[in-house]
Design a protein around this motif. Structure first.
Motif, PDB file in Angstrom:
ATOM      1  N   GLY A  29     -12.675  24.013  14.085  1.00 53.86           N
ATOM      2  CA  GLY A  29     -14.102  24.416  14.274  1.00 53.86           C
ATOM      3  C   GLY A  29     -14.612  24.862  15.910  1.00 53.86           C
ATOM      4  N   SER A  30     -15.678  24.974  16.056  1.00 46.09           N
ATOM      5  CA  SER A  30     -16.211  25.373  17.438  1.00 46.09           C
ATOM      6  C   SER A  30     -16.194  24.371  18.567  1.00 46.09           C
ATOM      7  CB  SER A  30     -17.475  26.029  17.547  1.00 46.09           C
ATOM      8  OG  SER A  30     -18.467  24.871  17.095  1.00 46.09           O
ATOM      9  N   LEU A  31     -16.178  24.579  19.707  1.00 42.45           N
ATOM     10  CA  LEU A  31     -16.281  23.724  20.784  1.00 42.45           C
ATOM     11  C   LEU A  31     -17.551  22.500  20.079  1.00 42.45           C
ATOM     12  CD1 LEU A  31     -15.097  22.094  23.024  1.00 42.45           C
ATOM     13  CD2 LEU A  31     -16.232  23.990  24.359  1.00 42.45           C
ATOM     14  N   GLU A  32     -18.656  23.103  19.568  1.00 41.73           N
ATOM     15  CA  GLU A  32     -19.656  22.038  19.618  1.00 41.73           C
ATOM     16  C   GLU A  32     -19.411  21.275  18.525  1.00 41.73           C
ATOM     17  OE1 GLU A  32     -19.960  25.622  20.219  1.00 41.73           O
ATOM     18  OE2 GLU A  32     -21.973  26.082  19.782  1.00 41.73           O
ATOM     19  N   ASP A  33     -18.775  21.990  17.302  1.00 40.34           N
ATOM     20  CA  ASP A  33     -18.424  21.204  16.174  1.00 40.34           C
ATOM     21  C   ASP A  33     -17.367  20.119  16.548  1.00 40.34           C
ATOM     22  OD1 ASP A  33     -19.394  22.923  14.452  1.00 40.34           O
ATOM     23  OD2 ASP A  33     -17.761  24.036  14.174  1.00 40.34           O
ATOM     24  N   LYS A  34     -16.467  20.386  17.647  1.00 37.77           N
ATOM     25  CA  LYS A  34     -15.697  19.175  17.815  1.00 37.77           C
ATOM     26  C   LYS A  34     -16.335  18.131  18.704  1.00 37.77           C
ATOM     27  CE  LYS A  34     -11.948  22.965  18.243  1.00 37.77           C
ATOM     28  NZ  LYS A  34     -10.793  22.934  18.676  1.00 37.77           N
ATOM     29  N   LEU A  35     -17.275  18.538  19.363  1.00 35.69           N
ATOM     30  CA  LEU A  35     -18.199  17.458  20.257  1.00 35.69           C
ATOM     31  C   LEU A  35     -18.805  16.417  19.231  1.00 35.69           C
ATOM     32  CD1 LEU A  35     -19.183  19.221  23.656  1.00 35.69           C
ATOM     33  CD2 LEU A  35     -17.181  18.039  23.036  1.00 35.69           C
ATOM     34  N   TYR A  36     -19.445  17.313  18.292  1.00 32.69           N
ATOM     35  CA  TYR A  36     -20.390  16.411  17.320  1.00 32.69           C
ATOM     36  C   TYR A  36     -19.360  15.263  16.701  1.00 32.69           C
ATOM     37  CZ  TYR A  36     -24.574  18.823  17.952  1.00 32.69           C
ATOM     38  OH  TYR A  36     -26.022  19.357  18.317  1.00 32.69           O
ATOM     39  N   ALA A  37     -17.990  15.910  16.130  1.00 29.01           N
ATOM     40  CA  ALA A  37     -17.247  15.037  15.251  1.00 29.01           C
ATOM     41  C   ALA A  37     -16.559  13.998  15.996  1.00 29.01           C
ATOM     42  CB  ALA A  37     -15.994  16.027  14.798  1.00 29.01           C
ATOM     43  N   CYS A  38     -16.351  14.237  17.442  1.00 29.61           N
ATOM     44  CA  CYS A  38     -15.611  13.305  18.156  1.00 29.61           C
ATOM     45  C   CYS A  38     -16.820  12.110  18.407  1.00 29.61           C
ATOM     46  CB  CYS A  38     -15.265  13.812  19.413  1.00 29.61           C
ATOM     47  SG  CYS A  38     -13.955  14.893  19.205  1.00 29.61           S
ATOM     48  N   ALA A  39     -17.748  12.586  18.662  1.00 25.98           N
ATOM     49  CA  ALA A  39     -19.045  11.540  18.893  1.00 25.98           C
ATOM     50  C   ALA A  39     -19.281  10.815  17.672  1.00 25.98           C
ATOM     51  CB  ALA A  39     -20.246  12.142  19.357  1.00 25.98           C
ATOM     52  N   ASP A  40     -19.349  11.418  16.370  1.00 28.14           N
ATOM     53  CA  ASP A  40     -19.425  10.810  15.303  1.00 28.14           C
ATOM     54  C   ASP A  40     -18.672   9.584  14.898  1.00 28.14           C
ATOM     55  OD1 ASP A  40     -20.985  10.849  12.625  1.00 28.14           O
ATOM     56  OD2 ASP A  40     -19.060  11.368  11.813  1.00 28.14           O
ATOM     57  N   ALA A  41     -17.129  10.086  15.324  1.00 30.24           N
ATOM     58  CA  ALA A  41     -15.992   9.209  14.998  1.00 30.24           C
ATOM     59  C   ALA A  41     -16.013   8.038  15.704  1.00 30.24           C
ATOM     60  CB  ALA A  41     -14.778   9.955  14.948  1.00 30.24           C
ATOM     61  N   GLY A  42     -16.653   8.072  17.015  1.00 31.57           N
ATOM     62  CA  GLY A  42     -16.773   6.985  18.111  1.00 31.57           C
ATOM     63  C   GLY A  42     -15.804   7.151  19.294  1.00 31.57           C
ATOM     64  N   PHE A  43     -15.383   8.180  19.483  1.00 33.32           N
ATOM     65  CA  PHE A  43     -14.718   8.595  20.830  1.00 33.32           C
ATOM     66  C   PHE A  43     -15.562   8.161  22.076  1.00 33.32           C
ATOM     67  CE2 PHE A  43     -11.584  10.703  17.910  1.00 33.32           C
ATOM     68  CZ  PHE A  43     -10.406  10.241  18.423  1.00 33.32           C
ATOM     69  N   ASP A  44     -14.862   7.762  22.960  1.00 39.39           N
ATOM     70  CA  ASP A  44     -15.549   7.893  24.389  1.00 39.39           C
ATOM     71  C   ASP A  44     -15.679   9.127  24.828  1.00 39.39           C
ATOM     72  OD1 ASP A  44     -16.001   4.930  23.966  1.00 39.39           O
ATOM     73  OD2 ASP A  44     -13.883   4.865  24.462  1.00 39.39           O
ATOM     74  N   GLY A  45     -14.555   9.773  24.875  1.00 38.52           N
ATOM     75  CA  GLY A  45     -14.487  10.973  25.642  1.00 38.52           C
ATOM     76  C   GLY A  45     -13.614  12.229  25.180  1.00 38.52           C
ATOM     77  N   VAL A  46     -13.663  13.241  25.845  1.00 34.59           N
ATOM     78  CA  VAL A  46     -12.883  14.396  25.328  1.00 34.59           C
ATOM     79  C   VAL A  46     -12.158  14.992  26.533  1.00 34.59           C
ATOM     80  CG1 VAL A  46     -14.023  14.801  23.235  1.00 34.59           C
ATOM     81  CG2 VAL A  46     -14.753  16.188  25.171  1.00 34.59           C
ATOM     82  N   GLU A  47     -10.858  15.469  26.085  1.00 39.70           N
ATOM     83  CA  GLU A  47     -10.242  16.535  26.957  1.00 39.70           C
ATOM     84  C   GLU A  47     -10.840  18.114  26.681  1.00 39.70           C
ATOM     85  OE1 GLU A  47      -6.064  16.693  27.123  1.00 39.70           O
ATOM     86  OE2 GLU A  47      -5.993  14.561  26.236  1.00 39.70           O
ATOM     87  N   ILE A  48     -11.152  18.963  27.436  1.00 43.87           N
ATOM     88  CA  ILE A  48     -11.571  20.272  27.278  1.00 43.87           C
ATOM     89  C   ILE A  48     -10.552  21.144  27.321  1.00 43.87           C
ATOM     90  CG2 ILE A  48     -12.932  22.378  27.568  1.00 43.87           C
ATOM     91  CD1 ILE A  48     -14.653  19.991  26.584  1.00 43.87           C
ATOM     92  N   PHE A  49      -9.855  21.855  26.184  1.00 43.43           N
ATOM     93  CA  PHE A  49      -8.756  22.619  26.242  1.00 43.43           C
ATOM     94  C   PHE A  49      -9.255  23.676  26.519  1.00 43.43           C
ATOM     95  CE2 PHE A  49      -5.176  25.481  24.385  1.00 43.43           C
ATOM     96  CZ  PHE A  49      -4.221  24.543  24.817  1.00 43.43           C
ATOM     97  N   GLU A  50      -8.820  24.451  27.596  1.00 45.15           N
ATOM     98  CA  GLU A  50      -9.628  25.593  28.104  1.00 45.15           C
ATOM     99  C   GLU A  50      -9.999  26.702  27.255  1.00 45.15           C
ATOM    100  OE1 GLU A  50      -7.088  28.211  31.089  1.00 45.15           O
ATOM    101  OE2 GLU A  50      -8.648  27.563  32.530  1.00 45.15           O
TER     102      GLU A  50
END
Ligand SMILES: O=C(O)c1ccc(O)c(O)c1
Ligand SMILES: [Mg+2]
Length: 625
Positions: free
Chosen positions: A12-33
């Motif tokens: 997915g896109s970077l936004e898709d990934k952020l939405y999915a991570c938040a939805d799953a319950g992650f606290d944070g992400v590493e941004i792959f450049e």
């Protein structure tokens, strides 16, 4: 501990990934450049979105090929770094991952690398950034975390520490125990990945085959205990480069990923507690899990056996014909549902025609006996497994059910009743108007063979590992006419429960089978034939091969041939078995183990696959034969 994940794990896109991570319950992400570079959102927009979703941006990665270079190249590398720190300032990220030089290093010296990292540390500090130095397993000179720590220590800069990535450490066979020699506050970041046991170059292994913790061959629980003992308190972050997960649904994969971290924390916390108990007994006060921040969930309740297997179809009568031929007895009809029970000994097959319009017979559910269903359910819920919908009428047992990958429903039951024939699951009393349970040669369920698409296999491995505490002793491969079938055997430590997870070739509905244990396979086969069963035919070439491999005498060979039985032998004992043709997507196998034979006749699977393929094609041969 804080749970984090690298955006490179997901589709997915970077936004898709952020939405999915938040939805799953992650606290944070590493941004792959690269995820940022290809995005049409500005760093400020990404920062605002993460903020709105309650996600911290924990790391920016990777910054490549920095140290071990000539002085001219160092100046150019510092210029590149300044640009990245600028981007990080806009994103609001304060830690950068710098991986060991793979391309431009020309100087193999701890001193030089340390001095160059110190220069980077000065620049980073002026941006409020910390540098987490990671030894890549394929770094030109630097491929060992112990050396990356030595260099960071030599650099002696408050903005320079290390990033530890389980893949780079364990893929090279390096001992993770030396993590405990690193002060926790100098471990700036931790990345976790499991992997299958492959023999190949580490770069390809790393870029394509990493797995989430619990899905591969490494003991990541132990790995995390070393971090806890070092005093590391930062995020545990998943960094899993995997060709499958880059294609699977973003939200589903993020959930799957989080489940692996919940499982891992629990496992590490238990190992620490066990170690602590040992140390305590040895007179030391150290080793408490207090303060490690690792969260424990409910105890795993490993199934003690199969309660039942459920086959669902619009019309289950063809399955009943097979069950009758194999010597199981019709036990009764459910009091309130279009559900029927067949059994013999502890083999219970539930046939379900409820809500099954236009469905061909398929394996729909597995019931397991557990010691404490409510504890087991608490664990499944903590692992965010979806409950299975079930309509229960008053007076019926309300079994705890969960949906496993590919939609298979798993039910857990701890209620048993005494019957004249021995103990039985309590729900069996809801079936009546049948005959008493058959006490024939079939004694129970030996194992199950379930199929998953290529995109759900690893998730299934994690499900059976984390929810049910099954072990994964071996992976086998069998060549069939329509592709290679890979199987991961999952089993309880006692061997009472064995589920083989198959990856079906793309586009092929691979048969699933229920293997029934018996005391006399020849007798079962003989009676089944008298009742009209034609087992899956076994070619003569197979029996020639058996004679060559095992030196069987002619009497044994002709007995095997007469009943279309297959055979295997190990040092511990023998395995005799046959298969029924399939009905819809399921077939039955009848097996007899003797001695301590404890495997699955893997060499016979290609014979089954080829025979089944001939049956599916109606025995047709190419024209000209
Ligand atoms: O494959 C790589 O290049 C790569 C990049 C960054 C990492 O953290 C890593 O472990 C590997
Ligand atoms: Mg890494």
């Amino acid at each position: 501990m804080r749970r984090s994940i690298a955006t490179v794990c997901l589709s997915g896109s970077l936004e898709d990934k952020l939405y999915a991570c938040a939805d799953a319950g992650f606290d944070g992400v590493e941004i792959f450049e690269q995820d940022l570079v290809v995005s049409d959102r500005s760093p400020e927009e990404i920062r605002a979105l993460a903020d709105r979703l309650g996600l911290s941006l924990d790391l920016y990665q990777p910054f490549r090929d920095f140290e071990g270079v000539t002085p001219e190249l160092l100046e150019e590398n510092l210029r590149r770094a300044r640009e990245r720190f600028e981007t990080m300032r806009r994103l609001g990220v304060d830690t950068v991952l710098v991986c060991s030089n793979v391309a431009t290093a020309t100087v193999d010296s701890d001193q030089v690398s340390a001095e160059q990292l110190r220069r980077l540390g000065d620049l980073a500090a002026s941006y409020g950034v910390r540098v987490a130095f990671e030894a890549l397993a394929w770094g030109r000179y630097l491929d060992d975390y112990r050396r990356s720590w030595r260099i960071a220590e030599l650099a002696d800069h408050e903005a320079v520490g290390v990033c530890l990535d389980s893949f780079h450490i364990l893929s090279r066979g390096h001992d993770p125990a030396a993590i405990e020699d690193i002060p926790g506050d100098k471990i700036f970041f931790v990345q976790l990945a499991d992997a299958p046991g492959l023999t190949m170059d580490v770069l390809s292994w790393s870029r394509h085959h990493r797995l989430f913790p619990g899905e591969g061959v490494w003991d990541l629980g132990r790995f995390v205990t070393h971090l806890a003992r070092a005093g590391y308190t930062g995020p545990l972050s998943l960094e899993v480069f995997n060709d499958v997960f880059r294609q699977t649904d973003t939200f589903r994969t993020a959930q799957h990923a989080l489940r692996s971290l919940v499982w891992l924390e629990d496992r590490a916390a238990r190992l620490l507690a066990d170690d602590g108990a040992v140390r305590h007994a040895a007179g030391s006060a150290a080793g408490s899990t207090h303060g490690s921040g690792l969260e424990r969930i409910a105890d795993v309740d490993v199934p003690t056996g199969y309660d039942y297997v459920e086959i669902k179809a619009e019309d289950t009568s063809d399955v009943e014909v097979l069950l009758d031929q194999l010597g199981l007895a019709f036990r009764g009809q459910h009091r309130t549902k279009p559900v029927r029970l067949w059994s013999s000994g502890d083999a219970r097959i539930v046939l379900n025609e409820q809500h099954a319009r236009e469905q061909e017979p398929h394996l729909a559910g597995i019931g397991f006996g557990v010691a404490d269903a409510s504890e087991a359910s608490d664990r499944a819920r903590a692992l965010a497994v979806r409950p299975a919908p079930r309509r229960t009428q008053a007076g019926e047992l309300d079994l705890a059910g969960f949906v496993a990958p590919s939609g298979l429903e798993v039910f857990l039951n701890d209620r048993r009743t005494e019957t004249p024939g021995g103990q039985e699951p309590a729900w069996a009393a809801e079936f009546d108007r049948g005959r008493p349970g058959g006490g024939g040669e079939i004694t129970g369920i030996d194992h199950l063979n379930v199929s998953h698409g290529w995109d759900a296999h690893d998730e299934a491995v994690l499900f059976y590992t984390s929810v049910l505490g099954l072990e994964k002793p071996s992976v086998t491969e069998a060549a069939g006419p329509q592709g290679l079938v890979r199987s991961q055997v999952m089993r309880s430590a006692s061997g009472a429960v064995r589920v083989s997870l198959n990856v079906a070739p793309v586009g092929v509905s691979h048969p699933e089978h229920i293997a029934l244990a018996c005391t006399d396979v020849v007798e079962v086969a003989r009676r089944a034939r008298d009742r009209g069963l034609r087992p899956v035919p076994v070619p003569d070439n197979y029996y020639d091969d058996l004679r060559a491999r095992f030196g069987l005498d002619e009497a044994t060979l002709s007995l095997l041939r007469e009943h279309q039985l297959m055979y295997d032998r190990s040092a511990a004992g023998e395995f005799w078995h046959f298969y029924t043709p399939r009905v819809g997507r399921v077939c039955f196998e009848v097996v007899q183990r003797t001695g301590g034979y404890d495997v699955y006749a893997g060499d016979n699977t290609p014979v089954l696959l080829a025979a089944q393929d001939r049956l599916d094609r109606g025995g047709a041969r190419p024209s000209g034969w």
